[in-house]
Design a protein around this motif. Sequence first.
Motif, PDB file in Angstrom:
ATOM      1  N   GLY A  65     -12.766   1.060 -30.718  1.00  0.00           N
ATOM      2  CA  GLY A  65     -12.294  -0.220 -30.889  1.00  0.00           C
ATOM      3  C   GLY A  65     -12.728  -1.094 -29.708  1.00  0.00           C
ATOM      4  O   GLY A  65     -12.721  -2.288 -29.995  1.00  0.00           O
TER       5      GLY A  65
ATOM      6  N   PHE B 257     -17.408  -3.245 -29.587  1.00  0.00           N
ATOM      7  CA  PHE B 257     -17.915  -4.342 -30.050  1.00  0.00           C
ATOM      8  C   PHE B 257     -18.689  -5.353 -29.238  1.00  0.00           C
ATOM      9  O   PHE B 257     -19.892  -5.565 -29.533  1.00  0.00           O
ATOM     10  CB  PHE B 257     -16.970  -5.173 -30.831  1.00  0.00           C
TER      11      PHE B 257
ATOM     12  N   TYR C 113     -23.565  -9.009 -33.709  1.00  0.00           N
ATOM     13  CA  TYR C 113     -22.244  -9.336 -34.605  1.00  0.00           C
ATOM     14  C   TYR C 113     -22.088 -10.380 -34.959  1.00  0.00           C
ATOM     15  O   TYR C 113     -21.910 -10.635 -36.463  1.00  0.00           O
ATOM     16  CB  TYR C 113     -21.166  -8.914 -33.723  1.00  0.00           C
TER      17      TYR C 113
ATOM     18  N   ARG D 107     -22.486 -10.261 -39.352  1.00  0.00           N
ATOM     19  CA  ARG D 107     -21.018 -10.034 -40.125  1.00  0.00           C
ATOM     20  C   ARG D 107     -20.739 -11.216 -41.014  1.00  0.00           C
ATOM     21  O   ARG D 107     -21.143 -12.417 -40.712  1.00  0.00           O
ATOM     22  CB  ARG D 107     -19.986  -9.841 -38.999  1.00  0.00           C
TER      23      ARG D 107
ATOM     24  N   TYR E 119     -15.374 -15.637 -43.919  1.00  0.00           N
ATOM     25  CA  TYR E 119     -14.036 -15.473 -44.666  1.00  0.00           C
ATOM     26  C   TYR E 119     -13.956 -16.576 -45.752  1.00  0.00           C
ATOM     27  O   TYR E 119     -13.977 -17.758 -45.321  1.00  0.00           O
ATOM     28  CB  TYR E 119     -12.809 -15.198 -44.075  1.00  0.00           C
TER      29      TYR E 119
ATOM     30  N   GLY F  55     -12.682 -11.857 -32.127  1.00  0.00           N
ATOM     31  CA  GLY F  55     -14.307 -11.435 -31.783  1.00  0.00           C
ATOM     32  C   GLY F  55     -15.013 -12.474 -31.411  1.00  0.00           C
ATOM     33  O   GLY F  55     -14.950 -13.347 -30.384  1.00  0.00           O
TER      34      GLY F  55
ATOM     35  N   LEU G 146     -15.835 -15.749 -35.995  1.00  0.00           N
ATOM     36  CA  LEU G 146     -16.146 -15.811 -37.543  1.00  0.00           C
ATOM     37  C   LEU G 146     -14.898 -16.349 -38.271  1.00  0.00           C
ATOM     38  O   LEU G 146     -15.133 -17.482 -39.058  1.00  0.00           O
ATOM     39  CB  LEU G 146     -16.672 -14.651 -37.991  1.00  0.00           C
TER      40      LEU G 146
ATOM     41  N   GLU H 198      -8.668 -12.482 -27.694  1.00  0.00           N
ATOM     42  CA  GLU H 198      -9.824 -11.326 -27.973  1.00  0.00           C
ATOM     43  C   GLU H 198      -9.817 -10.691 -26.377  1.00  0.00           C
ATOM     44  O   GLU H 198     -10.117 -11.082 -25.589  1.00  0.00           O
ATOM     45  CB  GLU H 198     -11.078 -11.886 -28.325  1.00  0.00           C
ATOM     46  N   PRO H 199      -9.761  -9.101 -26.525  1.00  0.00           N
ATOM     47  CA  PRO H 199      -9.872  -8.646 -25.392  1.00  0.00           C
ATOM     48  C   PRO H 199     -11.326  -8.352 -24.715  1.00  0.00           C
ATOM     49  O   PRO H 199     -11.271  -8.155 -23.726  1.00  0.00           O
ATOM     50  CB  PRO H 199      -9.258  -7.101 -25.861  1.00  0.00           C
TER      51      PRO H 199
ATOM     52  N   GLY I  61      -4.717  -8.742 -25.979  1.00  0.00           N
ATOM     53  CA  GLY I  61      -4.757  -7.826 -27.273  1.00  0.00           C
ATOM     54  C   GLY I  61      -3.330  -8.033 -27.932  1.00  0.00           C
ATOM     55  O   GLY I  61      -2.553  -8.903 -27.508  1.00  0.00           O
ATOM     56  N   ALA I  62      -3.534  -7.499 -29.007  1.00  0.00           N
ATOM     57  CA  ALA I  62      -2.177  -7.590 -29.899  1.00  0.00           C
ATOM     58  C   ALA I  62      -1.065  -6.964 -29.277  1.00  0.00           C
ATOM     59  O   ALA I  62       0.101  -7.369 -29.807  1.00  0.00           O
ATOM     60  CB  ALA I  62      -2.530  -6.869 -31.155  1.00  0.00           C
ATOM     61  N   GLU I  63      -1.049  -6.053 -28.375  1.00  0.00           N
ATOM     62  CA  GLU I  63       0.049  -5.456 -27.977  1.00  0.00           C
ATOM     63  C   GLU I  63       0.546  -6.234 -26.712  1.00  0.00           C
ATOM     64  O   GLU I  63       1.805  -6.017 -26.203  1.00  0.00           O
ATOM     65  CB  GLU I  63      -0.234  -4.081 -27.625  1.00  0.00           C
TER      66      GLU I  63
ATOM     67  N   GLY J 162      -8.685 -10.963 -38.550  1.00  0.00           N
ATOM     68  CA  GLY J 162      -9.688 -10.702 -39.461  1.00  0.00           C
ATOM     69  C   GLY J 162     -10.217  -9.283 -38.862  1.00  0.00           C
ATOM     70  O   GLY J 162     -10.953  -9.243 -38.005  1.00  0.00           O
ATOM     71  N   HIS J 163     -10.218  -8.685 -39.734  1.00  0.00           N
ATOM     72  CA  HIS J 163     -11.030  -7.239 -39.602  1.00  0.00           C
ATOM     73  C   HIS J 163     -10.860  -6.400 -38.421  1.00  0.00           C
ATOM     74  O   HIS J 163     -11.605  -6.009 -37.678  1.00  0.00           O
ATOM     75  CB  HIS J 163     -12.386  -7.395 -39.944  1.00  0.00           C
TER      76      HIS J 163
ATOM     77  N   TRP K 113      -7.442  -1.526 -35.360  1.00  0.00           N
ATOM     78  CA  TRP K 113      -7.414  -1.306 -34.195  1.00  0.00           C
ATOM     79  C   TRP K 113      -6.360  -1.283 -33.081  1.00  0.00           C
ATOM     80  O   TRP K 113      -6.265  -0.899 -32.088  1.00  0.00           O
ATOM     81  CB  TRP K 113      -8.812  -2.047 -33.482  1.00  0.00           C
ATOM     82  N   PHE K 114      -5.244  -1.883 -33.986  1.00  0.00           N
ATOM     83  CA  PHE K 114      -4.133  -2.301 -33.040  1.00  0.00           C
ATOM     84  C   PHE K 114      -3.330  -0.903 -32.953  1.00  0.00           C
ATOM     85  O   PHE K 114      -2.956  -0.163 -33.687  1.00  0.00           O
ATOM     86  CB  PHE K 114      -3.206  -3.226 -33.508  1.00  0.00           C
TER      87      PHE K 114
HETATM   88  C1  LIG Z   1     -14.517  -5.766 -36.361  1.00  0.00           C
HETATM   89  S1  LIG Z   1     -14.055  -7.073 -34.785  1.00  0.00           S
HETATM   90  C2  LIG Z   1     -13.613  -8.460 -35.714  1.00  0.00           C
HETATM   91  C3  LIG Z   1     -13.755  -9.594 -35.271  1.00  0.00           C
HETATM   92  C4  LIG Z   1     -13.262 -11.038 -35.865  1.00  0.00           C
HETATM   93  N1  LIG Z   1     -12.204 -11.114 -36.174  1.00  0.00           N
HETATM   94  C5  LIG Z   1     -14.350 -10.868 -37.313  1.00  0.00           C
HETATM   95  O1  LIG Z   1     -13.615 -11.064 -38.220  1.00  0.00           O
HETATM   96  O2  LIG Z   1     -15.570 -10.898 -37.394  1.00  0.00           O
HETATM   97  C6  LIG Z   1     -12.672  -6.296 -34.206  1.00  0.00           C
HETATM   98  C7  LIG Z   1     -12.365  -7.077 -33.038  1.00  0.00           C
HETATM   99  O3  LIG Z   1     -11.121  -6.593 -32.628  1.00  0.00           O
HETATM  100  C8  LIG Z   1     -11.055  -6.530 -31.154  1.00  0.00           C
HETATM  101  N2  LIG Z   1      -9.940  -5.811 -30.736  1.00  0.00           N
HETATM  102  C9  LIG Z   1      -9.893  -4.110 -30.777  1.00  0.00           C
HETATM  103  N3  LIG Z   1      -8.904  -3.933 -30.421  1.00  0.00           N
HETATM  104  C10 LIG Z   1      -7.924  -4.871 -30.122  1.00  0.00           C
HETATM  105  C11 LIG Z   1      -6.654  -5.118 -29.676  1.00  0.00           C
HETATM  106  N4  LIG Z   1      -5.682  -3.808 -29.521  1.00  0.00           N
HETATM  107  N5  LIG Z   1      -5.999  -6.035 -29.784  1.00  0.00           N
HETATM  108  C12 LIG Z   1      -6.782  -7.156 -30.196  1.00  0.00           C
HETATM  109  N6  LIG Z   1      -8.144  -7.045 -30.584  1.00  0.00           N
HETATM  110  C13 LIG Z   1      -8.714  -5.815 -30.557  1.00  0.00           C
HETATM  111  C14 LIG Z   1     -12.390  -6.048 -30.658  1.00  0.00           C
HETATM  112  O4  LIG Z   1     -12.615  -6.375 -29.409  1.00  0.00           O
HETATM  113  C15 LIG Z   1     -13.297  -6.843 -31.674  1.00  0.00           C
HETATM  114  O5  LIG Z   1     -13.491  -8.130 -31.015  1.00  0.00           O
END
Ligand SMILES: C[S@@+](CC[C@H](N)C(=O)[O-])C[C@H]1O[C@@H](n2cnc3c(N)ncnc32)[C@H](O)[C@@H]1O
Length: 284
Positions: free
Chosen positions: A21, A24, A31, A35, A38, A60, A63, A79-80, A101-103, A118-119, A123-124
Amino acid sequence: MDSLDNASTSVASGDTWNVRGDSFGLAATTYEQSRPSYPSDAVRWLLGDRGLTVVELGAGTGLLTRALIAAGHTVTAVEPDDSMRAQMTETTPQAEILAGGAESIPVDDASADAVVVGHAYHWFDPEPAHAEIARVIRPGGTFGTFWNLRDEDVPWSAELTKILADEDTGTGAEGSSAIMLHGALDVLRGRREGAEWLMSPTFGDRFTAIERNFFPNEVEHTPKSLLELIRSRSYYLTSDNAKKEEIDRQVRELTSSHPELRGRETFKLRYVTVAFRSQARERP
Ligand SMILES: C[S@@+](CC[C@H](N)C(=O)[O-])C[C@H]1O[C@@H](n2cnc3c(N)ncnc32)[C@H](O)[C@@H]1O
């Protein structure tokens, strides 16, 4: 050797879910370039036609952020990862971009009409993330998540999945990471059982029951950009160099020998954008 080989830095010998997680940023440029975005009808299904105040989590490189802005929404992107945020600052200056982060979401209570992901939801840490998301959405506002899943009904895409067979390591059928399991689309399409969370998804009791929908999506690739796409995946980024070289070899072999790809300069990689939506309940 091509320039992407510079990104092949292993971050960990233990391929844990958390390490994946956090990985990235090792390939933020790759990326952004490889990638999928949407579909606009998926954004409309989630948020309607009126411009809303939206907080996007795990944004991220932007996107989804850009798809939200194009649909008329005002976006705060959270975004972290520093490298992903730096990339987003270049590509998506129209958004407010915040570290977080989401938390632990750096925005005020009840300040958003919607929170969108999005995607990244898989990871949360679900409990603290749900509490935070419920805090920042106004009651009755929308919480929605998208995933872009490769359509493994396309024969060469199914072959690609076989190359990435070990990628499911760290995913679990009982949690939201189940959506990252190969074959998750078959479960969502009702073709087979399994993957507990996918069979009855939930965002917890602060949110109404989840509705879901599916939207076709695709990205045009060259053999090189398909390799870049695989190299932007957390599984690849956290593999050791021997594994990376083996994946590279197999992807090159796929594009040079599969009957649907052989001799082609470009081809379409088909996805299904899976969308989940729910409303924040009134607070007691
Ligand atoms: C697969 S990427 C998706 C990025 C973008 N939303 C997209 O659709 O292309 C996952 C993203 O989630 C972020 N991420 C990982 N853990 C997270 C967390 N706990 N809270 C928020 N973002 C997180 C990562 O740093 C990464 O940028």
